[in-house]
Design a protein around this motif. Structure first.
Motif, short mmCIF file in Angstrom:
data_model
loop_
_atom_site.label_atom_id
_atom_site.label_comp_id
_atom_site.label_asym_id
_atom_site.label_seq_id
_atom_site.Cartn_x
_atom_site.Cartn_y
_atom_site.Cartn_z
N LEU A 172 0.81 -1.21 0.00
CA LEU A 172 0.00 0.00 0.00
C LEU A 172 0.85 1.26 0.00
O LEU A 172 0.35 2.35 -0.31
CB LEU A 172 -0.95 0.00 1.19
CG LEU A 172 -2.12 -0.98 1.11
CD1 LEU A 172 -2.97 -0.91 2.38
CD2 LEU A 172 -2.99 -0.73 -0.12
N ASP A 173 2.12 1.14 0.33
CA ASP A 173 3.01 2.29 0.24
C ASP A 173 3.15 2.78 -1.20
O ASP A 173 3.60 3.91 -1.44
CB ASP A 173 4.39 1.95 0.80
CG ASP A 173 4.38 1.81 2.30
OD1 ASP A 173 3.47 2.36 2.95
OD2 ASP A 173 5.28 1.13 2.84
N GLY A 205 -8.50 14.19 -3.21
CA GLY A 205 -7.71 14.34 -4.43
C GLY A 205 -6.80 13.16 -4.71
O GLY A 205 -5.99 13.23 -5.65
N GLY A 206 -6.92 12.10 -3.92
CA GLY A 206 -6.04 10.94 -4.10
C GLY A 206 -4.79 11.07 -3.24
O GLY A 206 -3.77 11.62 -3.67
N LEU A 207 -4.87 10.60 -2.00
CA LEU A 207 -3.77 10.74 -1.04
C LEU A 207 -2.87 9.51 -1.07
O LEU A 207 -3.35 8.38 -0.87
CB LEU A 207 -4.33 10.93 0.37
CG LEU A 207 -3.29 11.13 1.48
CD1 LEU A 207 -2.64 12.49 1.34
CD2 LEU A 207 -3.93 10.98 2.85
N PRO A 208 -1.56 9.68 -1.31
CA PRO A 208 -0.65 8.52 -1.23
C PRO A 208 -0.71 7.90 0.16
O PRO A 208 -0.76 8.59 1.17
CB PRO A 208 0.73 9.15 -1.51
CG PRO A 208 0.43 10.38 -2.31
CD PRO A 208 -0.86 10.90 -1.75
N LEU A 209 -0.69 6.57 0.20
CA LEU A 209 -0.84 5.85 1.47
C LEU A 209 0.49 5.54 2.14
O LEU A 209 0.49 4.96 3.23
CB LEU A 209 -1.62 4.55 1.23
CG LEU A 209 -3.11 4.74 0.90
CD1 LEU A 209 -3.74 3.41 0.54
CD2 LEU A 209 -3.84 5.40 2.06
N THR A 255 -5.70 -0.59 6.62
CA THR A 255 -4.47 -0.84 5.88
C THR A 255 -3.76 -2.11 6.31
O THR A 255 -2.75 -2.49 5.69
CB THR A 255 -3.50 0.36 6.04
OG1 THR A 255 -3.36 0.66 7.43
CG2 THR A 255 -4.01 1.58 5.30
N GLY A 256 -4.24 -2.76 7.35
CA GLY A 256 -3.69 -4.06 7.74
C GLY A 256 -2.39 -4.01 8.50
O GLY A 256 -1.74 -5.05 8.67
N ASP A 257 -2.03 -2.84 9.02
CA ASP A 257 -0.74 -2.75 9.73
C ASP A 257 -0.68 -3.65 10.96
O ASP A 257 0.40 -4.11 11.34
CB ASP A 257 -0.48 -1.30 10.14
CG ASP A 257 -0.35 -0.38 8.95
OD1 ASP A 257 0.78 -0.12 8.52
OD2 ASP A 257 -1.40 0.04 8.44
#
Length: 305
Positions: A172-173, A205-209, A255-257
């Motif tokens: 997901l990074d 706006g589409g945020l990087p994860l 995110t499953g961390d």
């Protein structure tokens, strides 16, 4: 003598449909979505046929999604205690149908329906018939649940689903989330809601994860054409989950961390459309009541580009 190849899959029978470049596999155990591809590229991060579903991948969440605090609730003057299916946090989690054996009701090349009857048990006093229809068309997969109260009295009710979206990222990074939300629920150390606040992230706006950890329920979701949408993008690929906004007023993202196995951490983003948030059986927030004979139904779907 049976061989290993003769043994049933941990998720039971596998029912596959295909059309318009999409292919979906629904399983007997839990009636959920194990596999979904478009042009042979994964749209969900599912699990192998020889594996048991982990981390609720693809599960159907009913008669409640998320958690019930301590498994305790009251309804119509009666007190109930459910088994702690999340023992580490002493909660009842994700409903009662995810490990039941479902039946194949009908099937064609592009559409199938599976169903199960949920009978009374400790902590749950009603009979529900739950059917899930999975249908493929040029726009992707549409999932339509139909839940009917077969009891002589009304019952509390909530519904959710638990797919993990992927756009082909290795982690997901390497992905971004687009989701128009205004409000998130705050929770305590046992993940039980305590209140709400303005969303701490702007995903519109589409945020990087990268560096973003989520196990968060959002509400006040932006709507277009009667639906809200959550999209995971990586490179040139995008996978989108849409949901009927009038029915699914909450969305949980994960995110499953915190998953116990490193190979599953940050492997796909759980995007969970829900009719109510955690602990709704106690707070009443978003909680529905199904009258005897009443059927609830509301679609959601997944598409890939």
């Amino acid at each position: 003598m049976s061989t290993l190849n003769d043994l049933p899959a941990p998720s039971g029978e596998q029912w596959t449909i295909a059309a318009h470049g999409y292919e979906a596999t629904v399983v007997e155990v839990g009636g959920g979505l194990r596999h979904l591809t478009h042009d042979k590229r994964d749209l969900v991060c599912g699990y192998a046929v020889e594996a048991m579903a982990d981390a609720a991948r693809g599960h159907v969440l009913t008669p409640w999604p998320n958690r019930i605090d301590g498994g305790r609730y009251s309804f119509d003057g009666e007190d109930y205690l459910l088994a702690h299916t999340e023992p580490g946090l002493a909660n009842a989690s994700h409903g009662l149908v995810q490990w039941l054996a479902w039946d194949l009701v009908e099937r064609s090349t592009h559409r199938l329906t599976v169903g199960v009857t949920l009978h009374p048990q400790p902590g749950w006093a009603w009979t529900l018939r739950v059917e899930m229809t999975y249908s493929l068309d040029p726009d992707g997969l549409t999932v339509t649940p139909n839940v009917t109260n077969l009891s002589s009295t009304a019952c509390p009710f909530g519904f959710g689903a638990h797919p993990y979206l992927t756009a082909g990222e290795s982690s997901l990074d390497d992905a971004a989330l687009t989701l128009d939300v205004a409000t998130q629920l705050t929770v305590d150390e046992r993940l039980i809601p305590t209140g709400r606040e303005t969303s701490t992230h702007d995903f519109s706006g589409g945020l990087p994860l990268e560096g973003v950890s989520l196990d968060t329920c959002f509400t006040d979701i932006g709507v277009t054409d009667g639906r809200w949408r959550a999209s995971v993008t990586s490179g040139s690929r995008t996978t989108t989950l849409w949901a009927d906004a009038s029915a699914y007023r909450y969305v949980q993202t994960f995110t499953g961390d915190g998953l116990p196995e490193p190979k599953n951490r940050r492997s796909g983003l759980a995007v969970e459309p829900m009719t109510c948030p955690a602990n709704a059986f106690n707070t009443g927030e978003g909680l529905l009541t199904l009258a005897p004979g009443e059927t609830w139904s509301a679609p959601f779907g997944i598409t890939g580009a």
